[in-house]
Motif scaffolding. Sequence first.
Motif, PDB file in Angstrom:
ATOM      1  N   MET A   1       1.055  -1.137  -0.002  1.00 15.48           N
ATOM      2  CA  MET A   1       0.046   0.193   0.055  1.00 15.48           C
ATOM      3  C   MET A   1       1.154   1.323   0.013  1.00 15.48           C
ATOM      4  N   GLY A   2       1.980   1.040   0.696  1.00 21.87           N
ATOM      5  CA  GLY A   2       2.618   2.224   0.858  1.00 21.87           C
ATOM      6  C   GLY A   2       3.603   2.688  -0.584  1.00 21.87           C
ATOM      7  N   VAL A   3       3.896   1.506  -1.298  1.00 24.47           N
ATOM      8  CA  VAL A   3       4.345   1.967  -2.880  1.00 24.47           C
ATOM      9  C   VAL A   3       3.397   2.343  -3.489  1.00 24.47           C
ATOM     10  N   LEU A   4       2.206   1.960  -3.490  1.00 22.58           N
ATOM     11  CA  LEU A   4       0.967   2.154  -4.324  1.00 22.58           C
ATOM     12  C   LEU A   4       0.599   3.705  -4.155  1.00 22.58           C
ATOM     13  N   PHE A   5       0.591   4.075  -2.838  1.00 23.55           N
ATOM     14  CA  PHE A   5       0.286   5.635  -2.531  1.00 23.55           C
ATOM     15  C   PHE A   5       1.405   6.481  -2.900  1.00 23.55           C
ATOM     16  N   SER A   6       2.717   5.974  -2.949  1.00 26.59           N
ATOM     17  CA  SER A   6       3.898   6.801  -3.156  1.00 26.59           C
ATOM     18  C   SER A   6       3.794   6.936  -4.672  1.00 26.59           C
ATOM     19  N   TYR A   7       3.525   6.029  -5.642  1.00 26.68           N
ATOM     20  CA  TYR A   7       3.434   5.955  -6.893  1.00 26.68           C
ATOM     21  C   TYR A   7       2.322   7.115  -7.358  1.00 26.68           C
ATOM     22  N   GLN A   8       1.064   7.039  -6.744  1.00 26.59           N
ATOM     23  CA  GLN A   8       0.136   7.817  -6.988  1.00 26.59           C
ATOM     24  C   GLN A   8       0.420   9.432  -6.580  1.00 26.59           C
ATOM     25  N   GLY A   9       1.267   9.611  -5.805  1.00 22.62           N
ATOM     26  CA  GLY A   9       1.705  10.848  -5.370  1.00 22.62           C
ATOM     27  C   GLY A   9       2.612  11.477  -6.337  1.00 22.62           C
ATOM     28  N   ILE A  10       3.686  10.651  -6.989  1.00 19.18           N
ATOM     29  CA  ILE A  10       4.875  10.954  -7.988  1.00 19.18           C
ATOM     30  C   ILE A  10       3.962  11.221  -9.138  1.00 19.18           C
ATOM     31  N   LEU A  11       3.047  10.330  -9.376  1.00 20.08           N
ATOM     32  CA  LEU A  11       2.368  10.514 -10.747  1.00 20.08           C
ATOM     33  C   LEU A  11       1.868  11.844 -10.880  1.00 20.08           C
ATOM     34  N   SER A  12       0.711  11.977  -9.706  1.00 22.69           N
ATOM     35  CA  SER A  12       0.098  13.221  -9.520  1.00 22.69           C
ATOM     36  C   SER A  12       0.808  14.590  -9.532  1.00 22.69           C
ATOM     37  N   THR A  13       2.065  14.453  -8.937  1.00 23.62           N
ATOM     38  CA  THR A  13       2.889  15.692  -9.185  1.00 23.62           C
ATOM     39  C   THR A  13       3.326  16.000 -10.439  1.00 23.62           C
ATOM     40  N   PHE A  14       3.788  14.901 -11.053  1.00 20.81           N
ATOM     41  CA  PHE A  14       4.456  14.926 -12.295  1.00 20.81           C
ATOM     42  C   PHE A  14       3.336  15.481 -13.280  1.00 20.81           C
ATOM     43  N   PHE A  15       2.139  14.908 -13.451  1.00 23.58           N
ATOM     44  CA  PHE A  15       1.243  15.357 -14.289  1.00 23.58           C
ATOM     45  C   PHE A  15       0.665  16.715 -14.147  1.00 23.58           C
ATOM     46  N   GLN A  16       0.376  17.229 -12.736  1.00 22.33           N
ATOM     47  CA  GLN A  16      -0.250  18.436 -12.861  1.00 22.33           C
ATOM     48  C   GLN A  16       0.930  19.579 -13.239  1.00 22.33           C
ATOM     49  N   PHE A  17       2.260  19.366 -12.716  1.00 18.28           N
ATOM     50  CA  PHE A  17       3.232  20.189 -13.028  1.00 18.28           C
ATOM     51  C   PHE A  17       3.770  20.291 -14.795  1.00 18.28           C
ATOM     52  N   LEU A  18       3.733  19.085 -15.265  1.00 14.67           N
ATOM     53  CA  LEU A  18       4.352  19.185 -16.414  1.00 14.67           C
ATOM     54  C   LEU A  18       3.443  18.861 -17.625  1.00 14.67           C
ATOM     55  N   ILE A  19       2.292  18.128 -17.623  1.00 16.57           N
ATOM     56  CA  ILE A  19       1.496  17.458 -18.567  1.00 16.57           C
ATOM     57  C   ILE A  19      -0.061  18.363 -18.534  1.00 16.57           C
ATOM     58  N   PHE A  20      -0.442  18.768 -17.437  1.00 20.32           N
ATOM     59  CA  PHE A  20      -1.836  19.460 -17.432  1.00 20.32           C
ATOM     60  C   PHE A  20      -2.097  20.547 -18.241  1.00 20.32           C
ATOM     61  N   THR A  21      -1.144  21.521 -18.303  1.00 17.98           N
ATOM     62  CA  THR A  21      -1.594  22.708 -19.135  1.00 17.98           C
ATOM     63  C   THR A  21      -1.350  22.550 -20.420  1.00 17.98           C
ATOM     64  N   PRO A  22      -0.285  21.834 -21.011  1.00 17.29           N
ATOM     65  CA  PRO A  22      -0.427  21.662 -22.545  1.00 17.29           C
ATOM     66  C   PRO A  22      -1.516  20.652 -22.784  1.00 17.29           C
ATOM     67  N   PHE A  23      -1.919  19.650 -22.204  1.00 16.48           N
ATOM     68  CA  PHE A  23      -3.080  18.813 -22.320  1.00 16.48           C
ATOM     69  C   PHE A  23      -4.337  19.593 -22.604  1.00 16.48           C
ATOM     70  N   VAL A  24      -4.607  20.179 -21.771  1.00 16.02           N
ATOM     71  CA  VAL A  24      -5.794  20.915 -21.442  1.00 16.02           C
ATOM     72  C   VAL A  24      -5.824  22.216 -22.600  1.00 16.02           C
ATOM     73  N   HIS A  25      -4.632  22.771 -22.710  1.00 16.65           N
ATOM     74  CA  HIS A  25      -4.735  23.745 -23.771  1.00 16.65           C
ATOM     75  C   HIS A  25      -4.989  23.242 -25.264  1.00 16.65           C
ATOM     76  N   PHE A  26      -4.420  22.073 -25.316  1.00 18.37           N
ATOM     77  CA  PHE A  26      -4.513  21.312 -26.820  1.00 18.37           C
ATOM     78  C   PHE A  26      -5.912  20.812 -26.855  1.00 18.37           C
ATOM     79  N   PHE A  27      -6.715  20.308 -25.769  1.00 14.94           N
ATOM     80  CA  PHE A  27      -7.855  19.631 -26.163  1.00 14.94           C
ATOM     81  C   PHE A  27      -9.112  20.583 -25.716  1.00 14.94           C
ATOM     82  N   GLY A  28      -8.811  21.401 -25.030  1.00 11.61           N
ATOM     83  CA  GLY A  28      -9.759  22.325 -24.548  1.00 11.61           C
ATOM     84  C   GLY A  28     -10.462  21.917 -23.037  1.00 11.61           C
ATOM     85  N   VAL A  29     -10.802  23.117 -22.300  1.00  6.98           N
ATOM     86  CA  VAL A  29     -11.431  22.997 -21.167  1.00  6.98           C
ATOM     87  C   VAL A  29     -12.728  22.018 -21.243  1.00  6.98           C
TER      88      VAL A  29
END
Length: 203
Positions: A1-29
């Motif tokens: 469970m600790g590994v799974l929660f750690s993976y979720q936190g890392i993925l969430s941080t990575f996605f929000q900081f690096l992928i969210f803005t270009p993704f939403v800008h490309f597809f639209g809100v």
Amino acid sequence: MGVLFSYQGILSTFFQFLIFTPFVHFFGVLRTFRFVAITYTFIYFLTPYMAFLPHDNDPLLFTVIYIVLSCKTIYGCLIYPVNSILLTNAAPSLLVLGEINGAAGSVASCMRAIAPIASGWLYSKGVENGVMVLSWWAVGTVAAMGGIQALWITEEGGEVRDEEEGKNIVAVVGEDAVRCLEAGEVVVVVEGGGRGMRMLGSE
């Protein structure tokens, strides 16, 4: 469970900081919101069927678990910010924007308090009656209702008006709402007197 929660936190941080803005800008809100709201249903309906996977095959089991967890994490990173953007765009005036956000936050907090209790009770009833998927199907049904409602959401104009000294100050918050402004940059439209006047620029 600790590994799974750690993976979720890392993925969430990575996605929000690096992928969210270009993704939403490309597809639209709005398109992003509709896609996530509609397909969220399938995650809830399919998740309990992981119990039918062979428990003696750890690579297969954990591969499916990580796939489902990744989808849920990415969807969560997408749905809440775009929901806030659409809510802001729907405000008829800056004077009521605080009230709208406050009401939305209050409703969301109430649902976060009620939903675990309700889903936990449904899960217990499902266990008692041999229907383990009951709570998952119930949550999936609620998600499906939200997905259907998302089809009727429109994004028109994207203007928030405020009355001040006889002028209308219009904040432009359309599809470019996910683009960060440069330091000191402002984008406004001022309409006053008998005719409109546009002002676009920076301080």
